[in-house]
Design a protein around this motif. Structure first.
Motif, PDB file in Angstrom:
ATOM      1  N   LYS A 200       5.983   5.832 -18.132  1.00 58.68           N
ATOM      2  CA  LYS A 200       4.564   5.780 -18.467  1.00 58.68           C
ATOM      3  C   LYS A 200       4.285   6.315 -19.870  1.00 58.68           C
ATOM      4  O   LYS A 200       3.440   5.764 -20.595  1.00 58.68           O
ATOM      5  CB  LYS A 200       3.765   6.576 -17.435  1.00 58.68           C
ATOM      6  CG  LYS A 200       2.261   6.581 -17.704  1.00 58.68           C
ATOM      7  CD  LYS A 200       1.501   7.326 -16.599  1.00 58.68           C
ATOM      8  CE  LYS A 200      -0.003   7.321 -16.872  1.00 58.68           C
ATOM      9  NZ  LYS A 200      -0.764   8.020 -15.801  1.00 58.68           N
ATOM     10  N   TYR A 201       4.986   7.384 -20.260  1.00 60.64           N
ATOM     11  CA  TYR A 201       4.629   8.086 -21.497  1.00 60.64           C
ATOM     12  C   TYR A 201       5.634   7.907 -22.641  1.00 60.64           C
ATOM     13  O   TYR A 201       5.477   8.540 -23.683  1.00 60.64           O
ATOM     14  CB  TYR A 201       4.474   9.577 -21.212  1.00 60.64           C
ATOM     15  CG  TYR A 201       3.305   9.904 -20.317  1.00 60.64           C
ATOM     16  CD1 TYR A 201       2.003   9.912 -20.810  1.00 60.64           C
ATOM     17  CD2 TYR A 201       3.499  10.221 -18.971  1.00 60.64           C
ATOM     18  CE1 TYR A 201       0.928  10.213 -19.990  1.00 60.64           C
ATOM     19  CE2 TYR A 201       2.430  10.522 -18.147  1.00 60.64           C
ATOM     20  CZ  TYR A 201       1.144  10.518 -18.653  1.00 60.64           C
ATOM     21  OH  TYR A 201       0.079  10.821 -17.844  1.00 60.64           O
ATOM     22  N   GLU A 223      -5.251   1.008 -26.812  1.00 58.14           N
ATOM     23  CA  GLU A 223      -5.772   0.578 -25.521  1.00 58.14           C
ATOM     24  C   GLU A 223      -5.448   1.559 -24.398  1.00 58.14           C
ATOM     25  O   GLU A 223      -5.983   1.440 -23.291  1.00 58.14           O
ATOM     26  CB  GLU A 223      -5.199  -0.801 -25.158  1.00 58.14           C
ATOM     27  CG  GLU A 223      -5.679  -1.911 -26.094  1.00 58.14           C
ATOM     28  CD  GLU A 223      -4.909  -3.198 -25.876  1.00 58.14           C
ATOM     29  OE1 GLU A 223      -3.986  -3.207 -25.012  1.00 58.14           O
ATOM     30  OE2 GLU A 223      -5.201  -4.192 -26.573  1.00 58.14           O
ATOM     31  N   ARG A 224      -4.589   2.544 -24.696  1.00 61.64           N
ATOM     32  CA  ARG A 224      -4.141   3.490 -23.666  1.00 61.64           C
ATOM     33  C   ARG A 224      -4.316   4.918 -24.180  1.00 61.64           C
ATOM     34  O   ARG A 224      -3.399   5.495 -24.770  1.00 61.64           O
ATOM     35  CB  ARG A 224      -2.674   3.215 -23.308  1.00 61.64           C
ATOM     36  CG  ARG A 224      -2.470   1.835 -22.675  1.00 61.64           C
ATOM     37  CD  ARG A 224      -1.011   1.416 -22.687  1.00 61.64           C
ATOM     38  NE  ARG A 224      -0.820   0.153 -21.992  1.00 61.64           N
ATOM     39  CZ  ARG A 224      -1.079  -1.033 -22.526  1.00 61.64           C
ATOM     40  NH1 ARG A 224      -1.543  -1.121 -23.767  1.00 61.64           N
ATOM     41  NH2 ARG A 224      -0.879  -2.141 -21.829  1.00 61.64           N
ATOM     42  N   TYR A 226      -4.081   7.716 -22.877  1.00 62.05           N
ATOM     43  CA  TYR A 226      -3.104   8.699 -22.402  1.00 62.05           C
ATOM     44  C   TYR A 226      -1.836   8.728 -23.255  1.00 62.05           C
ATOM     45  O   TYR A 226      -1.007   9.640 -23.120  1.00 62.05           O
ATOM     46  CB  TYR A 226      -2.751   8.436 -20.930  1.00 62.05           C
ATOM     47  CG  TYR A 226      -2.094   7.100 -20.657  1.00 62.05           C
ATOM     48  CD1 TYR A 226      -0.721   6.947 -20.747  1.00 62.05           C
ATOM     49  CD2 TYR A 226      -2.858   5.992 -20.285  1.00 62.05           C
ATOM     50  CE1 TYR A 226      -0.110   5.732 -20.482  1.00 62.05           C
ATOM     51  CE2 TYR A 226      -2.274   4.772 -20.028  1.00 62.05           C
ATOM     52  CZ  TYR A 226      -0.900   4.643 -20.123  1.00 62.05           C
ATOM     53  OH  TYR A 226      -0.309   3.427 -19.872  1.00 62.05           O
ATOM     54  N   LEU A 227      -1.671   7.720 -24.131  1.00 57.95           N
ATOM     55  CA  LEU A 227      -0.516   7.686 -25.027  1.00 57.95           C
ATOM     56  C   LEU A 227      -0.796   8.349 -26.382  1.00 57.95           C
ATOM     57  O   LEU A 227       0.077   8.384 -27.249  1.00 57.95           O
ATOM     58  CB  LEU A 227      -0.066   6.237 -25.266  1.00 57.95           C
ATOM     59  CG  LEU A 227       0.467   5.481 -24.053  1.00 57.95           C
ATOM     60  CD1 LEU A 227       0.867   4.062 -24.459  1.00 57.95           C
ATOM     61  CD2 LEU A 227       1.655   6.208 -23.421  1.00 57.95           C
ATOM     62  N   GLN A 228      -1.993   8.870 -26.553  1.00 57.97           N
ATOM     63  CA  GLN A 228      -2.391   9.418 -27.850  1.00 57.97           C
ATOM     64  C   GLN A 228      -2.308  10.945 -27.831  1.00 57.97           C
ATOM     65  O   GLN A 228      -3.114  11.616 -27.194  1.00 57.97           O
ATOM     66  CB  GLN A 228      -3.799   8.946 -28.194  1.00 57.97           C
ATOM     67  CG  GLN A 228      -3.903   7.424 -28.292  1.00 57.97           C
ATOM     68  CD  GLN A 228      -5.335   6.928 -28.355  1.00 57.97           C
ATOM     69  OE1 GLN A 228      -6.215   7.619 -28.857  1.00 57.97           O
ATOM     70  NE2 GLN A 228      -5.582   5.732 -27.840  1.00 57.97           N
TER      71      GLN A 228
END
Length: 290
Positions: A200-201, A223-224, A226-228
């Motif tokens: 996921k990460y 767009e995600r 949680y990846l930032q």
């Protein structure tokens, strides 16, 4: 009871591979010349944080690291194991910091985070071996501190119970929250990466890393959320320029070298008690033993 936990982590050069290029002319470590790893005792601290999170549903773990932009790799490694988010404190003026300047910068970042119940970190980093940063942060924040922690035994009623590993035994202490706890390498090893979290990460990036990606990959990250990963600089944490980096560092390193112990001579003994006794007396006389 949910907790807001901060884990201090550092990306350090692997000191098992120190060579002639390990130090720059200005007395700072040439990090580009050495492979970078997650500081071992910070992993022990992360495991204690993860155990607190397991025991207190709804808790969050924020990993704070200071270093070059590539130190974001430490954040990812922590998230793979169960941390929730992380902050990379990176800025050119922060470079060249000794323990005094480093603890000031991290304390300022912790003040900016604001809401925390407990701060965990490794006892010391293998690139400096000072064990000063954690206690200095506690002093700057006006918090109680527990050092040489081996296990967090309990956290209840606004207090944490910690077992400490000391030179001649163990000690169990309690401290009020919020507090700073630095963890020994004798504590439990950190759990391995979780496969699902890794998938996921694995594309999580800091702003500096994101800028180096192509447009398609940048859009993928945008767009995600949680990846930032977060990235803060000296101005954002409102740091005094005179207390960070070189200006805030009274400690200067003269040299770094790799010392390898080699035998100067060898001696073969017969199966003779007198020879063995003579050798032992010689070793005691020259203070090799005893």
């Amino acid at each position: 009871m949910s907790l807001n936990i901060i884990v201090l982590a550092k990306q350090v050069p692997d000191t098992r591979n120190v060579g002639k290029d390990a130090m720059k002319a200005d007395g700072t470590i040439n990090r580009a010349a050495l492979p970078a790893i997650f500081n071992p005792e910070d992993l022990n601290a992360l495991e204690q944080a993860l155990r607190l999170k397991d025991a207190n549903p709804g808790s969050t773990i924020t990993v704070l690291t200071m270093g070059l932009p590539k130190a974001a790799e430490v954040i990812r490694e922590a998230i793979y194991r169960g941390a929730d988010n992380g902050i990379v404190l990176t800025d050119r003026p922060l470079g060249g910091a000794d323990t005094l300047a480093t603890s000031y910068s991290l304390a300022q970042a912790i003040r900016k985070i604001g809401n925390y119940d407990i701060i965990l970190g490794g006892r010391q980093a293998i690139d400096g071996d000072t064990a000063q940063v954690g206690p200095q942060i506690a002093e700057k924040l006006g918090l109680p501190q527990v050092t040489y922690a081996e296990e967090i035994l309990d956290l209840a009623d606004g207090k944490v119970t910690v077992r400490r590993r000391l030179e001649h035994g163990v000690e169990t202490v309690k401290a009020p929250l919020p507090c700073v706890v630095t963890v020994n390498g004798s504590a439990a090893e950190c759990r391995p990466r979780n496969a699902r979290r890794l998938m996921k990460y694995k594309y999580a990036v800091s702003p500096s890393e994101k800028a180096a990606l192509d447009a398609a990959r940048q859009a993928f990250v945008d767009e995600r959320p949680y990846l930032q990963l977060s990235e803060w600089g000296a101005a954002f944490i409102e740091a005094d320029p005179e207390q960070i980096g070189f200006p805030g560092s009274p400690t200067k390193v003269k040299t770094v070298e790799n010392v390898v112990f080699t035998a100067k001579d060898a001696r073969r003994l017969d199966n003779d008690d007198a020879q063995i006794e003579e050798l032992i007396k010689e070793l005691i006389t020259n203070h090799t033993i005893g």
